[in-house]
Design a protein around this motif. Structure first.
Motif, mmCIF file in Angstrom:
data_model
loop_
_atom_site.group_PDB
_atom_site.id
_atom_site.type_symbol
_atom_site.label_atom_id
_atom_site.label_comp_id
_atom_site.label_asym_id
_atom_site.label_seq_id
_atom_site.Cartn_x
_atom_site.Cartn_y
_atom_site.Cartn_z
ATOM 1 N N LYS A 31 0.717 2.960 -13.269
ATOM 2 C CA LYS A 31 0.022 4.443 -13.834
ATOM 3 C C LYS A 31 -1.255 4.310 -14.881
ATOM 4 C CE LYS A 31 3.980 6.702 -13.918
ATOM 5 N NZ LYS A 31 6.001 6.963 -15.229
ATOM 6 N N ALA A 32 -1.107 2.510 -16.093
ATOM 7 C CA ALA A 32 -1.785 1.879 -15.533
ATOM 8 C C ALA A 32 -3.492 2.219 -15.297
ATOM 9 C CB ALA A 32 -2.157 0.604 -16.331
ATOM 10 N N VAL A 33 -3.482 1.348 -14.150
ATOM 11 C CA VAL A 33 -4.735 2.503 -12.951
ATOM 12 C C VAL A 33 -5.124 2.825 -13.484
ATOM 13 C CG1 VAL A 33 -5.278 1.381 -10.616
ATOM 14 C CG2 VAL A 33 -4.065 -0.405 -11.957
ATOM 15 N N ALA A 34 -4.039 4.026 -13.728
ATOM 16 C CA ALA A 34 -4.913 5.676 -12.429
ATOM 17 C C ALA A 34 -5.453 5.966 -14.329
ATOM 18 C CB ALA A 34 -3.314 6.025 -12.761
ATOM 19 N N ALA A 35 -4.916 5.006 -15.475
ATOM 20 C CA ALA A 35 -5.231 6.198 -16.632
ATOM 21 C C ALA A 35 -6.411 5.565 -17.002
ATOM 22 C CB ALA A 35 -4.522 5.095 -17.784
ATOM 23 N N GLU A 36 -6.920 3.985 -16.405
ATOM 24 C CA GLU A 36 -8.093 3.840 -16.880
ATOM 25 C C GLU A 36 -9.617 4.942 -15.448
ATOM 26 O OE1 GLU A 36 -9.733 1.342 -18.705
ATOM 27 O OE2 GLU A 36 -7.932 1.237 -19.674
ATOM 28 N N GLY A 37 -8.639 5.135 -14.526
ATOM 29 C CA GLY A 37 -9.588 6.064 -13.835
ATOM 30 C C GLY A 37 -10.032 5.213 -12.347
ATOM 31 N N MET A 38 -9.025 5.488 -11.400
ATOM 32 C CA MET A 38 -10.067 4.260 -10.169
ATOM 33 C C MET A 38 -11.302 5.065 -10.183
ATOM 34 S SD MET A 38 -8.562 2.278 -7.615
ATOM 35 C CE MET A 38 -7.064 2.602 -8.109
ATOM 36 N N LYS A 39 -12.219 4.224 -9.174
ATOM 37 C CA LYS A 39 -13.538 5.274 -9.530
ATOM 38 C C LYS A 39 -14.549 4.384 -8.473
ATOM 39 C CE LYS A 39 -14.334 4.918 -14.012
ATOM 40 N NZ LYS A 39 -13.111 4.133 -14.721
ATOM 41 N N GLU A 40 -15.214 5.098 -7.536
ATOM 42 C CA GLU A 40 -16.299 4.515 -6.467
ATOM 43 C C GLU A 40 -16.291 2.828 -6.764
ATOM 44 O OE1 GLU A 40 -19.207 5.806 -2.848
ATOM 45 O OE2 GLU A 40 -18.471 7.311 -5.141
ATOM 46 N N ASP A 41 -16.140 2.214 -5.710
ATOM 47 C CA ASP A 41 -16.860 0.594 -5.819
ATOM 48 C C ASP A 41 -15.527 -0.395 -6.754
ATOM 49 O OD1 ASP A 41 -19.200 1.262 -4.699
ATOM 50 O OD2 ASP A 41 -19.957 1.369 -6.283
ATOM 51 N N THR A 42 -14.829 0.365 -6.521
ATOM 52 C CA THR A 42 -12.935 -0.501 -7.693
ATOM 53 C C THR A 42 -12.946 -1.061 -6.333
ATOM 54 O OG1 THR A 42 -13.060 1.095 -8.944
ATOM 55 C CG2 THR A 42 -11.429 -0.294 -8.483
ATOM 56 N N ILE A 43 -13.191 -2.845 -7.203
ATOM 57 C CA ILE A 43 -12.250 -3.364 -5.852
ATOM 58 C C ILE A 43 -10.660 -3.731 -5.827
ATOM 59 C CG2 ILE A 43 -11.479 -5.910 -4.909
ATOM 60 C CD1 ILE A 43 -15.460 -6.131 -5.497
ATOM 61 N N ILE A 44 -9.851 -3.673 -5.000
ATOM 62 C CA ILE A 44 -8.917 -3.831 -5.010
ATOM 63 C C ILE A 44 -7.768 -5.057 -3.960
ATOM 64 C CG2 ILE A 44 -6.183 -2.608 -4.025
ATOM 65 C CD1 ILE A 44 -6.793 -0.120 -4.414
ATOM 66 N N GLU A 45 -7.305 -6.147 -4.604
ATOM 67 C CA GLU A 45 -7.338 -7.333 -3.822
ATOM 68 C C GLU A 45 -5.701 -7.136 -3.659
ATOM 69 O OE1 GLU A 45 -9.667 -11.012 -4.184
ATOM 70 O OE2 GLU A 45 -7.586 -11.766 -5.232
ATOM 71 N N VAL A 46 -4.989 -7.986 -2.770
ATOM 72 C CA VAL A 46 -3.937 -8.446 -2.451
ATOM 73 C C VAL A 46 -3.601 -9.538 -1.981
ATOM 74 C CG1 VAL A 46 -1.470 -7.315 -1.092
ATOM 75 C CG2 VAL A 46 -3.472 -5.595 -1.811
#
Length: 77
Positions: A31-46
């Protein structure tokens, strides 16, 4: 991609409820990530660490088509 039948959707929802019960902080993180708004060029690391201590790490850069998938997934919940 094959469509899911209603039984599969209910099974998935039940599994998600169990997952969130086991990991109650994860939905708030999403929810916190979604509130910031996932945008193009965002990097997700696992990062994954096995019980034996072996680690795996990967990342991905969000594309426009990824955003379309994420938007459709929102409508499943």
């Amino acid at each position: 991609m094959a469509s899911m039948n209603p039984t599969q959707i209910f099974q998935l929802m039940g599994l998600w409820q169990k997952f969130t019960a086991n990991h109650p902080k994860f939905p708030n993180f999403i929810k916190a990530v979604a509130a910031e708004g996932m945008k193009e060029d965002t990097i997700i690391e696992v990062n994954v660490t096995t019980p034996e201590g072996k680690t795996y790490c990967s990342n991905l850069k969000i594309t426009k088509s990824d955003l379309e998938l994420l938007e459709q997934m929102k409508h499943l919940s």
